[in-house]
Design an enzyme around this catalytic site. Structure first.
Site, PDB file in Angstrom:
ATOM      1  N   GLY A  97       0.818  -1.208   0.000  1.00 58.66           N
ATOM      2  CA  GLY A  97       0.000   0.000   0.000  1.00 58.66           C
ATOM      3  C   GLY A  97       0.846   1.250   0.000  1.00 58.66           C
ATOM      4  N   CYS A  98       0.192   2.384   0.212  1.00 53.36           N
ATOM      5  CA  CYS A  98       0.870   3.671   0.259  1.00 53.36           C
ATOM      6  C   CYS A  98       1.357   3.947   1.681  1.00 53.36           C
ATOM      7  CB  CYS A  98      -0.086   4.780  -0.189  1.00 53.36           C
ATOM      8  SG  CYS A  98      -0.747   4.547  -1.849  1.00 53.36           S
ATOM      9  N   GLY A  99       2.301   4.855   1.828  1.00 52.45           N
ATOM     10  CA  GLY A  99       2.755   5.240   3.150  1.00 52.45           C
ATOM     11  C   GLY A  99       3.943   4.417   3.605  1.00 52.45           C
TER      12      GLY A  99
END
Length: 261
Positions: free
Chosen positions: A104-106
């Site tokens: 995912g992002c982050g």
């Protein structure tokens, strides 16, 4: 709020080049600070920053109860968002920071601790859904996805009962969209034991972990699930549905929640 920007680009099509206006989705860093200390920086569209911040903190075990939240302050400009969350407990006590690279992002999540804790949980939510209603809810998810239609740059998630769509969120990552739903329900102290998540995007293990930690007993996605997600679904008892098409879907795990007449 501006959620997309228009650009003139060069397109190659049918053997030639031409100019074409396109929309690109907004992407902005959102930093979550809890009791004065940075927890994470996520990349998002900037929509519903309070819900996103609280949902992330809940899904990553910084928060257990909405009564712990004393104040939320959002600082925003065109290039950055900072969400400052003040809580009445010490969220950092006995906490080992171990960031994993996820899909995912982050910056990722405390993956090992989450898996070890959640794998022991069993979801016993009392919800039953008809197969045709799953197909109808996925169709409704696509109809509501106007930002995706304009930009082709986001994922969409929704919270549903067995009969209707109750809450819709969209963002550049399905992780963010699900965290927004989690944050909304957490802040309003809404029970989700008889709800389901309907979403776009691959069901990777960190997505399933978020849904299990919320306490939602059914996860439906238009895309497929990873092997780790299937194993987690069978350990926790969550109903996992994927690869939803116009008239079909796959059931990876189902302890009786889909009405098979």
């Amino acid at each position: 709020m501006i959620d997309s920007y228009q650009y003139d680009i060069t397109e190659y099509k049918a053997g030639g080049f031409g100019m074409k206006p396109v929309e690109s989705i907004r992407e902005v860093p959102l930093t979550i600070i809890i009791n004065g200390r940075e927890a994470v920086t996520l990349l998002c569209t900037g929509k519903y920053p309070e819900e996103l911040a609280v949902g992330f903190l809940k899904s990553d075990a910084f928060l257990q109860s909405p009564e712990q939240v004393q104040d939320i302050v959002v600082e925003e400009d065109e290039e950055r968002i900072v969400v400052r969350v003040e809580v009445c407990h010490d969220p950092w006590k006995d906490r080992v920071i171990e960031r994993s690279i996820t899909s995912g992002c982050g910056k990722g999540t405390n993956f090992g601790r989450n898996v070890a804790t959640i794998s022991r949980r069993r979801l016993d939510g009392d919800i039953r859904v008809r197969p045709e209603r799953i197909l109808e809810l996925v169709n409704e998810l696509h109809r509501r996805s106007t930002l995706y239609c304009r930009t082709r740059g986001c994922h969409n998630s929704s919270l549903c009962s067995a009969d209707e769509m109750l809450l819709f969120r969209e963002d550049i990552g399905r992780h963010n969209a699900i965290d927004m739903i989690c944050g909304r329900c957490f802040l309003h102290n809404e029970s989700v034991s008889d709800r389901m998540i309907v979403s776009t995007g691959r069901v990777a293990s960190e997505i399933l972990l978020k849904v299990v930690r919320m306490g939602v007993p059914i996860m439906v996605s238009t895309a497929v699930a990873t092997r780790f997600s299937v194993e987690l679904a069978r350990k926790t008892g969550i109903t996992l549905v994927g690869n939803v098409k116009d008239d079909s879907f796959w059931v990876y795990n189902d302890p009786g929640r889909i009405l098979m007449e």
